[in-house]
Scaffold this motif. Sequence first.
Motif, mmCIF file in Angstrom:
data_model
loop_
_atom_site.group_PDB
_atom_site.id
_atom_site.type_symbol
_atom_site.label_atom_id
_atom_site.label_comp_id
_atom_site.label_asym_id
_atom_site.label_seq_id
_atom_site.Cartn_x
_atom_site.Cartn_y
_atom_site.Cartn_z
ATOM 1 N N ARG A 1 0.827 -1.220 0.000
ATOM 2 C CA ARG A 1 0.000 0.000 0.000
ATOM 3 C C ARG A 1 0.856 1.263 0.000
ATOM 4 N N MET B 1 3.634 1.546 -1.756
ATOM 5 C CA MET B 1 4.394 1.588 -3.014
ATOM 6 C C MET B 1 3.902 2.707 -3.921
ATOM 7 N N ASP B 2 4.730 3.044 -4.887
ATOM 8 C CA ASP B 2 4.311 3.938 -5.967
ATOM 9 C C ASP B 2 3.801 3.083 -7.114
ATOM 10 N N GLY B 3 2.991 3.669 -7.977
ATOM 11 C CA GLY B 3 2.581 2.967 -9.195
ATOM 12 C C GLY B 3 1.275 2.214 -9.050
ATOM 13 N N ASN B 4 0.949 1.454 -10.114
ATOM 14 C CA ASN B 4 -0.338 0.752 -10.214
ATOM 15 C C ASN B 4 -0.561 -0.275 -9.120
ATOM 16 N N LYS C 1 0.061 -0.453 -6.028
ATOM 17 C CA LYS C 1 -0.290 -0.082 -4.653
ATOM 18 C C LYS C 1 -1.779 -0.261 -4.374
ATOM 19 N N ASP C 2 -2.591 -0.276 -5.415
ATOM 20 C CA ASP C 2 -4.041 -0.450 -5.250
ATOM 21 C C ASP C 2 -4.514 -1.865 -5.584
#
Length: 124
Positions: free
Chosen positions: A69, A71-74, A76-77
Amino acid sequence: MSKKIIVAEDSSVIQNLTKKILSQLNYEISSVKNGQQVLDLLGKNDFELVLLDIHMPIMDGMECAEKIRAMDGNNKDIPIIAITGNANNYTMDDFEAVGINAFIPKPLNYDSLVEMVKRYTDDN
């Protein structure tokens, strides 16, 4: 195109069964044995779902979920489904606090697992 799922599970038996069942449903499975390996994979590729055992060596599922959660980028979701033999030790609030979307207790009911995987991957 097949959807990519990470199965993070330190039990080879559960990992192999899960991989076999989900592969038959045309999911592309990457299997790892600890939370650090999950983060390494997510750093390199996009995935649709993480099946995350809570009790693993090196980095457990709770810590791993928190790090995903953050993290950066796609990724994380990305939806995270926890797999745990100690569901009684945690509440859904505990899981939600670290960003876990749902959990499945062990021993795994593979019909429930498949149903939940489909629920979290069909809309992507």
